[in-house]
Design a protein around this motif. Structure first.
Motif: not given
Length: 114
Positions: A1-6, A28-32, A96-100
């Motif tokens: 998983v990668q996150l790109q902020a701008s 995952d479909s369930i995330n915060v 991103l938080r998913q599956i702990g």
């Protein structure tokens, strides 16, 4: 998983900025998804979060000024920041938080001049 902020930048007091953060990889479909911020020499603090269901929560200092939203089809979270104050100056990080597991993006600098 990668996150790109701008979307960070320099703005005057009372101005607005919109941050974006796109997640890629196995989402995952369930995330915060959330935004945090950090001032040099201080601990990183939570700013706002949004659940996959659309529920949101904000830290008190930004309530009424910041709005978090998401486009689940694009796995993207946004932070609309209005009525910015000098004390909002910080590096903003998306998470991103998913599956702990927490995944962090690289920060984007927001500077509010007085």
């Amino acid at each position: 998983v990668q996150l790109q902020a701008s979307g960070g930048g320099l703005v005057q007091t009372g101005g607005s900025l919109r941050l974006s953060c796109a997640a890629s990889g196995s989402i995952d479909s369930i995330n915060v998804m959330a935004w945090h911020r950090q001032i040099p020499g201080k601990q990183r603090e939570w700013v706002a979060l949004i659940f996959n269901t659309g529920g949101t929560s904000y830290t008190d200092s930004v309530k009424g000024r910041f709005t978090i939203s998401r486009d689940s089809a694009k796995n993207t979270v946004y932070l609309q920041m209005n009525s910015l104050k000098p004390e909002d100056t910080a590096v903003y990080y998306c998470k991103l938080r998913q599956i702990g597991i927490d995944y962090w993006g690289k920060g984007t600098q927001v500077t509010v001049s007085s």
